[in-house]
Design a protein around this motif. Structure first.
Motif, PDB file in Angstrom:
ATOM      1  N   ALA A 102       0.832  -1.199   0.000  1.00 43.80           N
ATOM      2  CA  ALA A 102       0.000   0.000   0.000  1.00 43.80           C
ATOM      3  C   ALA A 102       0.872   1.255   0.000  1.00 43.80           C
ATOM      4  CB  ALA A 102      -0.914   0.001   1.218  1.00 43.80           C
ATOM      5  N   LEU A 103       0.411   2.288  -0.690  1.00 40.71           N
ATOM      6  CA  LEU A 103       1.070   3.586  -0.624  1.00 40.71           C
ATOM      7  C   LEU A 103       0.850   4.190   0.760  1.00 40.71           C
ATOM      8  CD1 LEU A 103       0.046   4.929  -4.116  1.00 40.71           C
ATOM      9  CD2 LEU A 103       2.404   4.806  -3.298  1.00 40.71           C
ATOM     10  N   TYR A 148      -2.196   6.954  -8.159  1.00 40.50           N
ATOM     11  CA  TYR A 148      -2.092   6.509  -6.770  1.00 40.50           C
ATOM     12  C   TYR A 148      -3.191   5.494  -6.422  1.00 40.50           C
ATOM     13  CZ  TYR A 148       1.113  10.447  -6.268  1.00 40.50           C
ATOM     14  OH  TYR A 148       2.176  11.313  -6.413  1.00 40.50           O
ATOM     15  N   LEU A 152      -7.865   7.125  -4.601  1.00 38.31           N
ATOM     16  CA  LEU A 152      -7.013   8.261  -4.254  1.00 38.31           C
ATOM     17  C   LEU A 152      -6.881   9.223  -5.426  1.00 38.31           C
ATOM     18  CD1 LEU A 152      -4.129   6.696  -2.112  1.00 38.31           C
ATOM     19  CD2 LEU A 152      -6.125   7.987  -1.331  1.00 38.31           C
ATOM     20  N   LEU A 191       3.118  10.907  -0.966  1.00 40.29           N
ATOM     21  CA  LEU A 191       2.623   9.542  -1.000  1.00 40.29           C
ATOM     22  C   LEU A 191       3.624   8.680  -1.754  1.00 40.29           C
ATOM     23  CD1 LEU A 191      -1.147  10.147  -1.886  1.00 40.29           C
ATOM     24  CD2 LEU A 191      -0.050  10.110   0.355  1.00 40.29           C
ATOM     25  N   ARG A 208      -0.445   5.028   7.372  1.00 43.72           N
ATOM     26  CA  ARG A 208      -1.361   4.364   6.459  1.00 43.72           C
ATOM     27  C   ARG A 208      -2.532   5.293   6.161  1.00 43.72           C
ATOM     28  NH1 ARG A 208      -0.474  -0.483   4.747  1.00 43.72           N
ATOM     29  NH2 ARG A 208       1.171  -1.711   5.734  1.00 43.72           N
ATOM     30  N   ALA A 212      -6.373   3.897   0.343  1.00 46.78           N
ATOM     31  CA  ALA A 212      -5.206   3.397  -0.386  1.00 46.78           C
ATOM     32  C   ALA A 212      -5.395   1.908  -0.649  1.00 46.78           C
ATOM     33  CB  ALA A 212      -3.931   3.628   0.413  1.00 46.78           C
ATOM     34  N   GLU A 213      -5.085   1.464  -1.860  1.00 46.16           N
ATOM     35  CA  GLU A 213      -5.235   0.056  -2.189  1.00 46.16           C
ATOM     36  C   GLU A 213      -4.252  -0.773  -1.364  1.00 46.16           C
ATOM     37  OE1 GLU A 213      -4.809  -0.292  -6.407  1.00 46.16           O
ATOM     38  OE2 GLU A 213      -6.547   0.967  -6.828  1.00 46.16           O
ATOM     39  N   ASN A 216      -1.032  -3.271  -4.672  1.00 45.72           N
ATOM     40  CA  ASN A 216      -1.024  -2.592  -5.959  1.00 45.72           C
ATOM     41  C   ASN A 216      -0.421  -3.491  -7.024  1.00 45.72           C
ATOM     42  OD1 ASN A 216      -1.705   0.522  -5.470  1.00 45.72           O
ATOM     43  ND2 ASN A 216      -0.552  -0.244  -3.706  1.00 45.72           N
TER      44      ASN A 216
END
Length: 275
Positions: A102-103, A148, A152, A191, A208, A212-213, A216
């Motif tokens: 996750a970003l 992103y 997002l 990010l 976190r 956000a996925e 990815n």
């Protein structure tokens, strides 16, 4: 046992199709970094290309020029891209050849914003929407030519005129191209994937982010047309084969938090079967 059955299914679905000489752009920096054990993206890219059933070469172009160039070149691809609905209008996408974690929101460890951010956390996550609504919040750096993730991206687009966002179009092939701006204090946060940010050799604190996925998927984006279709078929064949190698899977998971690795691997392999 289920994992091995999945791998065997991937192998049986691997078609032997005629390929096409391939030009890989926006990739020189990634491949140069392949010698570093801290940079698995280059090693993964090299392994996929080693299984490509035709010849390939790299072309050094700025990021913006590369993305425009592959639309007319016929047989070119850009690695390490997320697939979005908007991008699918412009490019053909391969199967996902790797996954990223996750970003995260990346802040300098000595940032004065930490007490405020920690107070805003809910269930260990920050709301980026709430952060952007602060009257005098931190200035976040965003790359306009980067995705992103769908949710997002939509949120950032809706807030594109916010004073809390510093936006720019990155022309560099290097990952984490905005990290020097964070180091010099031009922005307060950005990010980024933790593994990419950690290469800057600076002390960061990571947060976190809601929406956000969690995982990815990463793809090649390729030229449209018959040549592009042949290139994608050849890359998909290479991706299916290399995904069976335990050492490749280990590299794929190198940037994933240990607690998420089993789920991330299963999700990635499932996508290889279903796409």
């Amino acid at each position: 046992m289920k994992l091995w059955l999945a791998l065997l299914m991937i192998l049986t679905l691997c078609p032997r199709l005629p390929a096409e000489p391939l030009i890989v752009v926006d990739s020189v920096a990634i491949l140069k970094a392949a010698q570093s054990s801290e940079n698995p993206e280059g090693l993964l890219l090299k392994q996929v290309l080693a299984f490509y059933p035709d010849s390939y070469r790299t072309e050094s172009l700025s990021r913006n020029r590369a993305r425009a160039w592959i639309k007319t070149s016929g047989n070119a691809c850009i690695p390490w891209l997320k697939k979005t609905a908007a991008r699918e209008q412009e490019y053909l996408f391969t199967l996902p050849y790797m996954v990223e974690d996750a970003l995260l929101l990346v802040m300098l460890k000595n940032s004065a914003w930490h007490p405020r951010l920690q107070a805003m956390q809910r269930a260990g996550q920050l709301s980026l929407h709430q952060l952007l609504q602060l009257p005098k919040g931190p200035l976040l750096g965003i790359e306009l030519n980067r995705s992103y993730g769908e949710q997002l991206d939509l949120l950032l687009s809706q807030n594109r005129h916010s004073r809390a966002l510093y936006t720019r179009t990155s022309s560099s092939e290097d990952m984490g191209s905005m990290l020097p701006m964070l180091e010099r204090g031009f922005i307060d946060g950005l990010l980024e994937y933790q593994k990419v940010a950690s290469r800057a050799r600076l002390e960061f604190t990571y947060y976190r982010i809601q929406k956000a996925e969690p995982v990815n998927l990463v793809y090649f984006a390729c030229s449209k047309g018959k040549q592009g279709e042949a290139v994608v078929a050849g890359l998909n064949q290479a991706i299916r084969k290399v995904s069976l190698l335990p050492e490749y899977q280990t590299l794929v998971l190198q940037g994933i938090a240990p607690a998420q690795q089993t789920g991330a691997l299963a999700y990635w392999l499932d996508q290889l079967r279903s796409e």
